[in-house]
Design an enzyme around this catalytic site. Structure first.
Site, PDB file in Angstrom:
ATOM      1  N   ASN A   1      -6.552  -2.419   2.014  1.00 27.59           N
ATOM      2  CA  ASN A   1      -6.612  -3.867   2.148  1.00 27.59           C
ATOM      3  C   ASN A   1      -8.075  -4.273   2.190  1.00 27.59           C
ATOM      4  OD1 ASN A   1      -3.856  -4.293   2.262  1.00 27.59           O
ATOM      5  ND2 ASN A   1      -3.750  -4.209   4.490  1.00 27.59           N
TER       6      ASN A   1
ATOM      7  N   ARG B   1       0.826  -1.214   0.000  1.00 28.23           N
ATOM      8  CA  ARG B   1       0.000   0.000   0.000  1.00 28.23           C
ATOM      9  C   ARG B   1       0.866   1.272   0.000  1.00 28.23           C
ATOM     10  NH1 ARG B   1      -3.699  -0.715   5.021  1.00 28.23           N
ATOM     11  NH2 ARG B   1      -1.734  -1.640   5.738  1.00 28.23           N
TER      12      ARG B   1
END
Length: 755
Positions: A37, A19
């Site tokens: 996520n 990320r």
């Protein structure tokens, strides 16, 4: 490419800095949107004109520990509004994905660890997006701090600032901590730096310390202190099985062993396994590290705590699993005091809970190939592909020894870590906990299971939780060779060579030296090793000398038996009563199950040559036989013979054993052992070539614990290549019983597809 898209990324993309990487990339390209996520995946929403530049870099420039297995790009609905700029959004629940494995401390964190000016100087729990605990602290996906055992350590202001700073390498690093807000060491009533000093003082004085590691406790002592090592062995009830040694960097490993380029790459990898390496003459190690063996298991520091121990003590350390022989590695703090307390002189613990038990992985780099012997920390539970689709999730339950379990779903096999031998309640409980972890992580309740044929295995008994119509029984040796075939993506028919100790055959007898005409869904037996009785059943497994007596008095007959005079040396070491009892029970066929086992043949050869009469650990006789053979001339094989019987090609080892015993009278034992390895390799290649011609196959897949013998495996692979066959051996999946569950999963999926 549209200017608004949704991107779903699958693979090992959580816990590896994915990320933060997406955030940096999108910001660099001036794209708006967010990343989050979602279950076990990463979902990216993008808007802007440079999405075409973003997509190829999403995979080509991904973090080094990420593994992208799939990317789905779809248009973003107009109702999904995106704010200006790019952000990391809160995670959402969903179907499980791939759980990230634990990663060894990265070079950047090591530099901080020893930098007096850094605020994490000498902090044993520092980590970043590139390293640190993952699977061992994870309760459930998505991989966020709130889903880990770090949730009980609120971030201080300084750590929170790093966590939220896109320019910081700890941007969204879930295990982030520092001395002000993170876990702390403990030693009795002492905490922090003083606890480390107390433990090091005990180790420096020849003591034994139980250290709480990533996936369980480890027992540590000075690797040069013979007295400490023998006390450790006595406490663990582990009289001879090799102990792993922690070395200070590659330079330290080279002072202990021969380290080539491949071995150095393994040692310094993020997985950081124990690597089996040739022991260097004169290495500063006690003889009791690996008695009678030419190899030593070496690994480098995997955590900041290991780095600190090495820096304080300036010596190689024994670091072995914190357990008693036969039990699983201890992961619970209370169990550590009751189980390990009597063995050690103190416990260096900490207050970060271990939620999933993981032992150290073991690998070998030899004869030009790398292979895993034990798949655990650093590798598990990383998924591997399956050659066929998975119509429904299947839990493959493994076998009995070197146990693992595997969850198959969505075309992937999620291999759990090594849990040990299912021979006691503690290990069986560990197996159930590991299976529960896999199912919880992936939010799956599989209605199918795959299991071994042997009804006595605890894993097979566990299969009774499923209705009989939902159980898929897989023959042991078929699972071995299917595991190798699946790892290498083989889908066509192949020849399978399975050499191991024991597995129940489809005819109700014990197999162990098998040549199979195989597909993933089924197989035919084409060849085998001749059978010999195992006097006393499992007693013969524990005592190779007894197995040798089985060959002496009851080997399957194709000609003359082994003359007693050739076995005079063995008989001189065997008690007269044991000899007479074995001879009588073999003659009456009482409690002497017969087996076509390659493993038992290696045991018998080891005993006949005086190398090992009693196994103090599983496979010891074969290990000693390989050690004796290493470096010796094998220019000529021993005698051997093949026979056709009941439609099978059968290798008769009696001529081989007789020739070996005759040769041992005037040749070095090591030379005879080397010739034995060459002989078995020639036999295997000869039968495999016959099988390939009969089956019309070009691929040969090896499997079974005997192929942990790197000398034999190298000879077999070379011989098959010379015969014009494509020979495959396990690399990422152990060829011993640690790979059985993966093979079961592959077979189950093939059958469920109706193939």
């Amino acid at each position: 490419m549209g200017s608004r898209v949704r991107i779903d990324v699958r693979g090992t993309v959580q816990g590896v800095g994915f990320r933060p990487f997406v955030h940096r990339l999108a910001t660099e390209l001036g794209l708006d949107g967010d990343v989050r996520n979602a279950g076990g995946c990463v979902v990216i929403r993008l808007a802007g004109n440079r999405i075409g530049d973003f997509l190829p870099r999403l995979t080509s420039s991904a973090p080094p520990n990420a593994s992208v297995t799939g990317v789905d790009v779809t248009g973003l609905p107009s109702r999904d509004r995106l704010a200006r700029g790019f952000r990391i959004a809160p995670s959402t629940a969903g179907q499980g994905g791939e759980v990230p494995p634990d990663l060894a401390t990265c070079p950047d964190c090591v530099r901080e660890l020893f930098d007096p000016a850094d605020r994490r100087h000498r902090y044993p729990f520092l980590s970043c997006t590139a390293c640190g605990p993952r699977a061992t602290i994870l309760r459930r996906l998505p991989y966020d701090r709130a889903s880990t055992s770090m949730r009980s350590f609120p971030l201080c202001a300084a750590c929170a600032a790093e966590y939220q700073d896109p320019a910081d390498r700890r941007f969204h690093a879930e295990p982030i901590a520092c001395p002000d807000c993170g876990p702390r060491l403990s030693w009795s009533a002492t905490r922090g730096e003083n606890a480390l000093a107390a433990a090091c003082a005990v180790l420096a004085d020849g003591g034994i310390v139980a250290v709480k590691g990533l996936g369980g406790y480890q027992l540590v002592c000075d690797a040069a202190d013979e007295s400490a090592i023998q006390r450790l062995r006595q406490g663990k009830a582990r009289p001879a099985k090799p102990l792993a040694v922690l070395a200070d960097g590659v330079a330290g490993a080279r002072r202990l062993s021969a380290v080539d380029k491949k071995a150095a790459e393994l040692l310094t990898s993020a997985e950081a396994p124990i690597v089996l390496l040739p022991r260097r003459p004169g290495a500063p190690l006690a003889e009791g590290i690996a008695p009678g063996l030419a190899e030593v298991g070496v690994f480098l520091a995997t955590t900041p705590l290991h780095h600190l121990l090495l820096a304080e003590l300036s010596r190689p350390l024994v670091v072995t699993s914190g357990n008693r022989s036969g039990g699983p590695i201890v992961a619970d703090d209370a169990d550590a005091f009751t189980t390990l307390g009597p063995i050690c002189d103190g416990i260096l613990g900490h207050d970060r809970p271990i939620w999933s038990r993981y032992d150290d992985s073991v690998a070998r780099a030899k004869h030009g190939r790398t292979s895993l012997v034990r798949r655990a920390r650093g590798y598990a539970p990383t998924a591997l592909p399956l050659p066929f689709a998975t119509p429904e999730p299947v839990l493959a339950l493994g076998a009995q020894l070197k146990h693992t379990c595997t969850l198959a779903r969505d075309g992937l096999a999620h291999l759990g870590p090594h849990t040990g031998d299912l021979e006691n309640a503690e290990t069986f409980t560990a197996f159930k906990r590991t299976a529960g972890d896999l199912l919880r992580w992936h939010r799956t309740a599989p209605e199918w299971c795959a299991h071994d044929l042997h009804p006595g295995y605890l894993s097979t008994q566990y299969a009774r939780r499923w209705p009989e119509s939902r159980r898929i029984a897989v023959q042991h040796h078929h699972a071995h060779v299917a595991a190798t075939a699946a790892e290498h993506g083989v889908t066509e028919p192949f020849v399978g060579i399975a050499l191991d100790g024991l597995g129940l055959g489809t005819d109700g007898t014990f197999w162990g030296g098998e040549v199979l005409l195989a597909r993933h869904q089924d197989f035919q037996r084409f060849g085998r090793f001749a059978t010999a009785p195992m006097p006393g059943g499992t007693a013969a497994v524990r005592r190779p000398a007894r197995m040798a007596l089985g060959y002496l008095y009851g080997a399957e007959s194709f000609g003359s038996p082994i003359p007693e005079r050739l076995a005079a040396a063995l008989l001189s070491r065997v008690d007269d009563q044991e000899r007479s009892v074995v001879r009588a029970t073999v003659a009456r066929n009482f409690n002497c199950p017969r087996a076509s086992s390659a493993g038992r043949l290696f045991d018998a050869m080891s005993a006949f040559l005086g190398l090992c009469d009693d196994n103090s650990y599983e496979g010891e006789a074969a290990v000693r036989l390989e050690a004796a053979a290493t470096g010796h001339d094998a220019s000529a094989p021993l005698d051997w013979a093949l026979h056709e019987q009941d439609g099978l090609w059968v290798y008769d080892p009696v001529p081989t054993l007789c020739d070996a015993l005759r040769s041992a009278s005037d040749s070095p034992v090591g030379e005879v052992a080397a010739r034995f390895h060459r002989t078995v390799a020639e036999v295997v290649v000869a039968i495999a070539a016959k099988a390939a011609a009969a089956w019309g196959a070009e691929v040969v897949c090896l499997g079974g614990g005997v192929f942990q013998n790197s000398l034999l495996t190298a000879r077999v692979l070379a011989g098959l290549a010379r015969a014009g066959l494509r020979a495959l051996a396990g690399e990422r999946v152990p060829m011993n019983d640690g790979g059985i569950s993966y093979g079961q999963a592959a077979v189950a999926c093939a059958r469920m597809n109706g193939r």
